[in-house]
Design an enzyme around this catalytic site. Sequence first.
Site, PDB file in Angstrom:
ATOM      1  N   THR A 168      -8.604 -41.379 107.442  1.00 19.07           N
ATOM      2  CA  THR A 168      -7.339 -42.095 107.542  1.00 19.07           C
ATOM      3  C   THR A 168      -7.074 -42.457 108.986  1.00 19.07           C
ATOM      4  O   THR A 168      -7.570 -41.823 109.906  1.00 19.07           O
ATOM      5  CB  THR A 168      -6.195 -41.217 106.990  1.00 19.07           C
ATOM      6  OG1 THR A 168      -6.541 -40.791 105.668  1.00 19.07           O
ATOM      7  CG2 THR A 168      -4.881 -41.955 106.925  1.00 19.07           C
ATOM      8  N   THR A 190      -6.278 -45.987 105.002  1.00 17.74           N
ATOM      9  CA  THR A 190      -7.241 -44.941 104.652  1.00 17.74           C
ATOM     10  C   THR A 190      -8.387 -45.437 103.786  1.00 17.74           C
ATOM     11  O   THR A 190      -8.253 -46.445 103.065  1.00 17.74           O
ATOM     12  CB  THR A 190      -6.512 -43.798 103.910  1.00 17.74           C
ATOM     13  OG1 THR A 190      -7.422 -42.735 103.646  1.00 17.74           O
ATOM     14  CG2 THR A 190      -5.900 -44.280 102.617  1.00 17.74           C
ATOM     15  N   GLU A 199     -10.966 -43.042  97.036  1.00 21.23           N
ATOM     16  CA  GLU A 199      -9.551 -42.715  96.861  1.00 21.23           C
ATOM     17  C   GLU A 199      -9.230 -42.046  95.535  1.00 21.23           C
ATOM     18  O   GLU A 199      -8.218 -41.339  95.414  1.00 21.23           O
ATOM     19  CB  GLU A 199      -8.710 -43.983  97.006  1.00 21.23           C
ATOM     20  CG  GLU A 199      -7.389 -43.762  97.679  1.00 21.23           C
ATOM     21  CD  GLU A 199      -7.569 -43.327  99.121  1.00 21.23           C
ATOM     22  OE1 GLU A 199      -7.071 -42.234  99.452  1.00 21.23           O
ATOM     23  OE2 GLU A 199      -8.192 -44.047  99.896  1.00 21.23           O
ATOM     24  N   SER A 210      -0.525 -39.776  97.554  1.00 20.83           N
ATOM     25  CA  SER A 210      -0.975 -39.712  98.940  1.00 20.83           C
ATOM     26  C   SER A 210      -0.030 -38.831  99.738  1.00 20.83           C
ATOM     27  O   SER A 210       1.095 -38.554  99.311  1.00 20.83           O
ATOM     28  CB  SER A 210      -0.997 -41.117  99.553  1.00 20.83           C
ATOM     29  OG  SER A 210      -1.231 -41.072 100.944  1.00 20.83           O
TER      30      SER A 210
END
Length: 584
Positions: A403, A421, A441, A468
């Site tokens: 990130t 990210t 992700e 997140s």
Amino acid sequence: MITRSALRRGFFGLGLLASLPLSAPAFAQALAPAPEAPTGRTFKPVGTATKDMVAAANPLAAQAGREILAAGGSAVDAAVAVQLVLNLVEPQSSGIGGGTFMVFWDGKTMATLDGRETAPAAAKPERFLGPDGKPMKFYDAVVGGRSVGVPGTLRLLEAAHRNWGKLSWPQVIEPAARLAEEGFAISPRLNGLLSQEKYLQNDPVARAYFYEADGKPKAVGTVLRNPALAKTLRTIADKGADAFYTGEIAQDIVTTVTGHATNPGDMTLEDLKGYKVQERDAVCGNYRTYRICGMGPPSSGQVAVQQIMGILETQDMASLKPGPDAVHWIAEAGRLAYADRALFLADPAFVNVPVKGLTDPGYLKSRAALVDPNKSMGKAKPGDPPFQKTFLWGASDSIEFGTSHISIVDRNGNAVSMTTTIEDGFGSRLMTKSGFLLNNELTDFSFATTEDDKPIANRVEAGKRPRSSMAPTIVLDGSGKLYAVVGSPGGSLIINYVAKTLVGILDWKLDPQVAADLPNVGSRNGPTELEAGTEAEGWKAALEAKGHEIKLIDQNSGIHAIVVTPAGLVGGADSRREGVAIGN
């Protein structure tokens, strides 16, 4: 004169610092840079500017943003340029193969854009369960196409530029395209991460780009050119983001994801074509005389930051100063916030997230009342916030590492706080022939599907955005004017990094460089974590006397913060990484 080195040795003279006028010259004079701290860490000088400023994770990216601002570009114009250069020079952390949250302030309105990746239409809750029905090992899930979500960064950049950009779309893309063609020198940080990396060489495209024929990473100073990315960026400059989400580039993404030999994914061209950026309501709350705003769900970051700050507001943090007593309160507030985060936070399109209740001042006072000033609570339980509907979810956790964060203020007072990210370092370890890495992700979802026979809120579902911890933050002063822009990478530790920095700036009146460089401390509702190799190690015994279980860990934050002062802008770029805060 109080020096930065005096602060490093134990934060002596903090009261004197707090009494200084909040201006760029005062900060620059009072906090002369010390080349070396007693811990062996090197610290950066504070950045100052009179018109505009960029704080970003790599000097080349920050310089690209600075040049865009000097050319009359807006904060959003600069953010596009910075992000695309970061894609090139800091590929392990972010890029057009990943996702982004942006918070934008135009002097009147706080807007937030959600460019978080989505699960493909074929995704099911059992995606990360092995043949035995148990959650897969983390890297067994990460490496390959299974973990790749539909990227959102480029759609977000285009949407933001359409709304708030001043320069042309090709103009803000050109710095990255040109640098990709001409090449850049590999930094010590990138070389070091490549040296530690175990999986990237298994991808033939990435191996040819990052490594020598003998398998060693290309050396520090080697000029790395990426003509494939230059071509991709110029195509996007000419045809817009549609050129990424349809056509040749989209087909390259799908082929890369679905063609992995042992861990293929199931993304389709329709998944890419259908991706949409979501404009969300900003999550805002008062803290003393300030107003703190940021990104709402599917990010848990700002809700948890608001909870920590709301609990700390019940205490006179300014009088505590950095040390064991302050850490006790920060850690206990973190336990309570992370307990709620694990249960309640997920994609609001799939679950009812009681944001209003979780950030309600009365609720936070009741949570603060659970803190014993003399003894750690150990493990916190989730609360019962108001304004929630029936909520029958199990708790889970998720993490992300790859990130970056960008803070920008332009000369018109517009501000961008953007955290971006690809999840783990180097993402899924898949590199497209179009010149960029793809995210992993989807491993930000819970691997398990149920907890205590209840479905987990953050489980995998088709089209869903994983939770997140990213917490891009903008702070307004008591008169509603821009005061600070803050954010950090760091996975689930981001929440603690941002909260620590806000306490440093708002309560302890530190300049943003010193606030960023303070030892990282806190709790994620487990042990109290102190940053190894810093002054925080000396607080261990005092905290253990309060019942804290202490864990010394490396905490590689990348805080980028800008504060607006009467004399101009003061910026900080976390000394733990290679970023800078520069301006005009």
